[in-house]
Scaffold this motif. Structure first.
Motif, PDB file in Angstrom:
ATOM      1  N   UNK A 106       0.831  -1.205   0.000  1.00 46.10           N
ATOM      2  CA  UNK A 106       0.000   0.000   0.000  1.00 46.10           C
ATOM      3  C   UNK A 106       0.868   1.257   0.000  1.00 46.10           C
ATOM      4  N   UNK A 107       2.010   1.206   0.661  1.00 52.56           N
ATOM      5  CA  UNK A 107       2.914   2.352   0.638  1.00 52.56           C
ATOM      6  C   UNK A 107       3.615   2.461  -0.711  1.00 52.56           C
ATOM      7  N   UNK A 108       4.063   1.319  -1.218  1.00 54.53           N
ATOM      8  CA  UNK A 108       4.962   1.318  -2.361  1.00 54.53           C
ATOM      9  C   UNK A 108       4.315   1.760  -3.662  1.00 54.53           C
ATOM     10  N   UNK A 109       3.152   1.209  -3.965  1.00 50.75           N
ATOM     11  CA  UNK A 109       2.580   1.449  -5.290  1.00 50.75           C
ATOM     12  C   UNK A 109       2.325   2.925  -5.573  1.00 50.75           C
ATOM     13  N   UNK A 110       1.606   3.638  -4.684  1.00 50.84           N
ATOM     14  CA  UNK A 110       1.327   5.039  -5.005  1.00 50.84           C
ATOM     15  C   UNK A 110       2.586   5.868  -5.189  1.00 50.84           C
ATOM     16  N   UNK A 111       3.590   5.636  -4.344  1.00 53.68           N
ATOM     17  CA  UNK A 111       4.822   6.425  -4.481  1.00 53.68           C
ATOM     18  C   UNK A 111       5.510   6.124  -5.805  1.00 53.68           C
ATOM     19  N   UNK A 112       5.491   4.848  -6.195  1.00 53.24           N
ATOM     20  CA  UNK A 112       6.102   4.494  -7.468  1.00 53.24           C
ATOM     21  C   UNK A 112       5.360   5.118  -8.633  1.00 53.24           C
ATOM     22  N   UNK A 113       4.023   5.199  -8.500  1.00 52.41           N
ATOM     23  CA  UNK A 113       3.209   5.658  -9.621  1.00 52.41           C
ATOM     24  C   UNK A 113       3.289   7.167  -9.812  1.00 52.41           C
ATOM     25  N   UNK A 114       3.666   7.902  -8.769  1.00 49.07           N
ATOM     26  CA  UNK A 114       3.795   9.351  -8.916  1.00 49.07           C
ATOM     27  C   UNK A 114       4.913   9.670  -9.901  1.00 49.07           C
TER      28      UNK A 114
END
Lengths: 528, 167, 133
Positions: A251-259
């Protein structure tokens, strides 16, 4: 689901397999990362089917991450900043005789996070595309500027050095014939430069030659030792303690990667802090807590999947490996961007399907093979780095069979060495080379649409929003330091204006005795 | 850290800032020499971006010079296999570059098999390999393997050079 | 006078060490245990780690002999190291372990044992790993 059909053909399965093996190997080997591996393989893929090559690259991308965590756990040598956190608890676990469990939670966590992340990619990317197709040139230009600014100014430790690197990259991107006016820029009448610098040559030079020379100049000579491991496995208690961190890490990783800013450092760190706070055994943290491996590893892999969102949906790479993969698409004459999904659906879906397959392969291969990977570390360094130079030369030469390319390779390779020597980050340069020409195109389109009015730049609401965001990102450190100064702390506003990270300390060399030594010797020789 | 060492370190970094400045100026001069015919279809023209790029380069070189003067020096990039406690080893680096240049000078004449063998052997030796026979065998195997691999597998013909009748 | 033994954690190394301890006790001289790695690999199992070092130390003091452990992590290879120490200490004997190697393997990899045998100016005692006959 046509993607799975395409990815499951025997030949593509073979490439996926080769990709994950190669990726894990380069992740484990010191000094080679997935970006270098993909760059070195670019020349080999000329004759290959585009989808097969892309499938192999995807395997390398995920495999490299996995291999990196293996060495950070066993040897406490995090190859990249994203695995620094894994090393903290992972290596402690290994020292306490729990290497098998640490490797297992990293592997299974990577699998879980990678799979969920790829599923999220499948759902999010088309939405982004739908939104992106409606955007005009002004918004695109703004998004590209945002990507360049964030990568340059937010992620690195020194903003000035980041911008210097970006400038060099953009300058390299300028070389060649201007596609609109037909004018030659920065070619100095040198014929091989008219077509622009071959992206293969630039990527190989920066990632392979520059890195190999840098390592050669600072060759480590004392061997470390691995902790002997059996095959990774986990007990019931480990599973119980791991599954929640995996999900939270994802949950932490995906959004940060997608930015568009990308980066796995922030989510892995956040995941670690969160797990420490939520853990029932906070006293174990710092002494080998399994949650501290499970969470950050999952965050790292989920962020890797997230990074592919802007790359596939917008044509915007935010990390080195994605940048080289994008360069590959451009080389193959495929226009990256939101139309990719529409124009090349087979390719995109085959790639996404191969991500699922590659992830599963990684889990299947690596659970039993982990002890074998550790053997790779016994390759003597002379052969390893001579091999990198050899294959880099071979690759760059085989593109056009021109000796001129080798000269360029050496010159840009030396530039790559200088970047590392003077603390300039590599990522802004490579993004500058790739995004620069794309951004120029959008800029020109913008002005074409507005008939030369500068206001055309902010004619779309999204563009306005992004420029505001950029301004905030750039001004925030200045504001913070002004506020600090008002409160009376010693930090000078000018320091912040110059942009250098205060956390780096005023005299970083004091922390590292001997480092200044190197520079002074270099200085002596430079003078003589 | 002695004063002298820091001063020397500063000077090297200032040289790098000067390099950035020169690149910026080159980009600027090159852009200013472009001929631009104004057209409605291309208002921005080929000059705009080069000017921006040279601006970034020149400004960052000046800013870099200022931070360096203030004592904010660079830290070399850390890595898995990099030992920053040792000084940059020019005794490894320069021969390595020499061997690279030798390869590009002789590759078309001697052919890839020979030049590649020399390059790998030379590079490995510079980096400290001392098992001559093993190194030579690996070099030959790599050069021959890549030559035939590229030819048979990818249809790319690397130069055979003086061995063109033999291979 | 001293005895120099090349030691790596392997059956051959153990055999050499065991015999060297025996020799040192018999002639009541100092035993120098050399453990070295060229340091050209990231991981080298031939180098003893801290734990093995302490075990070795305990084992040697239990044997009741005068000893010294030389542990080198970089620079010269094992043969050079052993020859150098043997010369500097005027060793009366060098003890080494021999591993099985085919002619081809020896041609490719070179042989530390061979170099020690040829270049040493004192007697060299060489042992194979298993001696169960």
């Amino acid at each position: 689901m046509g993607g799975f059909a395409a990815a499951l053909t025997p030949i593509n399965l073979l490439f996926a397999f080769a990709g994950v093996i190669l990726g894990t190997a380069v992740g484990v080997l010191p000094g080679i990362g997935p970006a270098m591996a993909v760059a070195l393989l670019l020349p080999l893929t000329f004759g290959m089917e585009t989808s097969s090559a892309l499938i192999m690259f995807a395997g390398i991308y995920y495999g490299g991450m996995y291999g990196g965590s293996t060495t950070s756990i066993l040897l406490n040598t995090p190859g990249e900043s994203a695995t620094v956190i894994t090393a903290i608890e992972g290596h402690k676990m290994a020292k306490a005789g729990r290497a098998a469990q640490a490797l297992a939670t990293a592997a299974i966590g990577s699998f879980v996070a990678g799979t969920i992340g790829t599923a999220l990619l499948v759902t999010v990317a088309p939405i982004v595309v739908k939104f992106a197709v409606s955007l005009g040139a002004p918004s695109y230009f703004a998004i590209m500027v945002l990507a360049l600014v964030t990568v340059t100014a937010v992620l690195g430790s020194s903003k000035i050095r980041g911008f210097a690197s970006l400038g060099l990259g953009l300058a390299i991107g300028l070389v060649g014939m201007d596609p609109v006016s037909g004018q030659q820029r920065l070619t100095f009448g040198f014929a091989p430069l008219v077509d622009g610098m071959d992206i293969v040559v630039v990527a190989v030079a920066i990632f392979a030659i520059g890195e190999a020379l840098w390592i050669a100049a600072h060759l480590r000579t004392s061997p470390a030792r691995t902790i002997p491991v059996g095959a990774p496995w986990m007990g019931k208690e480990d599973w119980k303690r791991s599954w929640k961190p995996w999900l939270r890490g994802t949950a932490f990783g995906f959004p940060f990667g997608a930015l568009p800013a990308g980066g796995a450092e922030v989510p892995t760190f956040l995941s670690y802090v969160t797990e420490k706070k939520l853990s029932k055994h906070p006293e174990e943290f710092g002494h080998g807590a399994i949650e501290g491996v499970a969470g950050p590893e999952a965050a790292n892999n989920a962020s890797a999947a997230g990074t592919l969102t802007p790359m596939l949906a917008l044509g915007l790479p935010t990390n080195a490996t994605a940048a080289v993969m994008l360069a590959f698409l451009t080389m193959k004459g495929i226009q990256p961007g939101p139309l990719l999904f529409e124009n090349e659906p087979d390719l995109v879906w085959a790639l996404i399907a191969s991500l699922f397959i590659g992830n599963t392969l990684l889990l299947l291969i690596n659970l039993p093979l982990a002890p074998l990977w550790a053997k790779l570390l016994k390759i003597p360094r002379p052969y390893l780095y001579a091999g990198i130079l050899f294959f880099a030369t071979l690759g760059a030469f085989s593109v056009n069979m021109q000796v001129a390319d080798l000269w360029l390779l050496l010159l840009i390779g030396l530039l790559g060495f200088a970047l590392r020597r003077f603390g300039l980050p590599v990522l802004p340069l490579i993004l500058g080379v790739i995004i620069g020409p794309m951004a120029e195109e959008q800029l020109r389109k913008t002005f074409q649409l507005s008939a030369g009015e500068v206001s055309g730049l902010w004619s779309e609401p999204l563009a306005v929003g992004i420029y505001v965001l950029i301004a905030v990102l750039l001004l925030l450190p200045v504001l913070i330091s002004v506020i600090r100064r008002k409160r009376g702390t010693a930090s000078a506003a000018a320091e912040a204006l110059l942009g250098d990270d205060a956390a780096g300390g005023p005299e970083p060399e004091q922390a590292k005795p001997g480092h200044g030594n190197e520079n002074s010797k270099a200085a002596e020789r430079n003078e003589s | 850290m002695s004063e002298v060492a820091t001063a020397k370190k500063k000077r090297v970094e200032l040289l790098f800032a000067a390099f950035l400045l020169i690149v910026g100026i080159i980009v600027f001069v090159d852009a200013s020499q472009l001929h631009v015919t104004y057209s409605q279809a291309d208002v921005v023209g080929p000059k705009a971006l080069p000017y921006v790029v040279s601006g970034i380069l020149i400004l960052s070189s000046i800013a870099l010079a200022i931070t360096v003067m203030r004592g904010n020096l660079a830290a070399g990039e850390e890595g898995e296999d990099v030992d920053l406690s040792q000084p940059s080893d020019w005794k490894v680096l320069l021969p390595l570059i020499g061997i690279f240049v030798l390869n590009l000078l002789i590759v078309n004449w001697a052919g890839w098999v020979i030049s590649g063998t020399i390059m790998f052997f030379g590079a490995a030796t510079c980096l400290g390999a001392r098992r001559w026979v093993l190194t030579l065998v690996i070099s030959l195997a790599l050069a021959l393997g890549s030559f035939y691999g590229f030819y048979l597998g990818l249809g790319i013909k690397l130069p055979a050079g003086i061995l063109s009748g033999v291979l | 006078m001293t005895i120099v033994v090349g030691y790596i954690p392997s059956p051959e190394g153990e055999a050499a060490l065991e015999r060297a301890i025996l020799e040192a006790r018999r002639s009541e001289v100092r035993l120098i245990v050399v453990n070295s790695s060229k340091g050209d690999q990231l991981v080298d199992d031939r180098l003893i780690d801290a734990k093995q070092y302490h075990e070795l130390e305990a084992r040697l003091s239990d044997a009741g002999i005068d000893f010294w452990i030389e542990r080198h992590t970089q620079g010269a290879d094992a043969a050079d190291q052993i020859l150098h120490i043997a010369q500097a200490q005027r060793a009366e004997l060098i003890v080494i372990g021999l591993r099985k190697r085919t002619a081809m393997g020896k041609f490719l990899m070179g042989s530390n044992a061979q170099r020690i045998l040829l270049q040493a100016s004192c007697p060299v005692l060489s042992l194979k790993a298993s001696s169960d006959w």
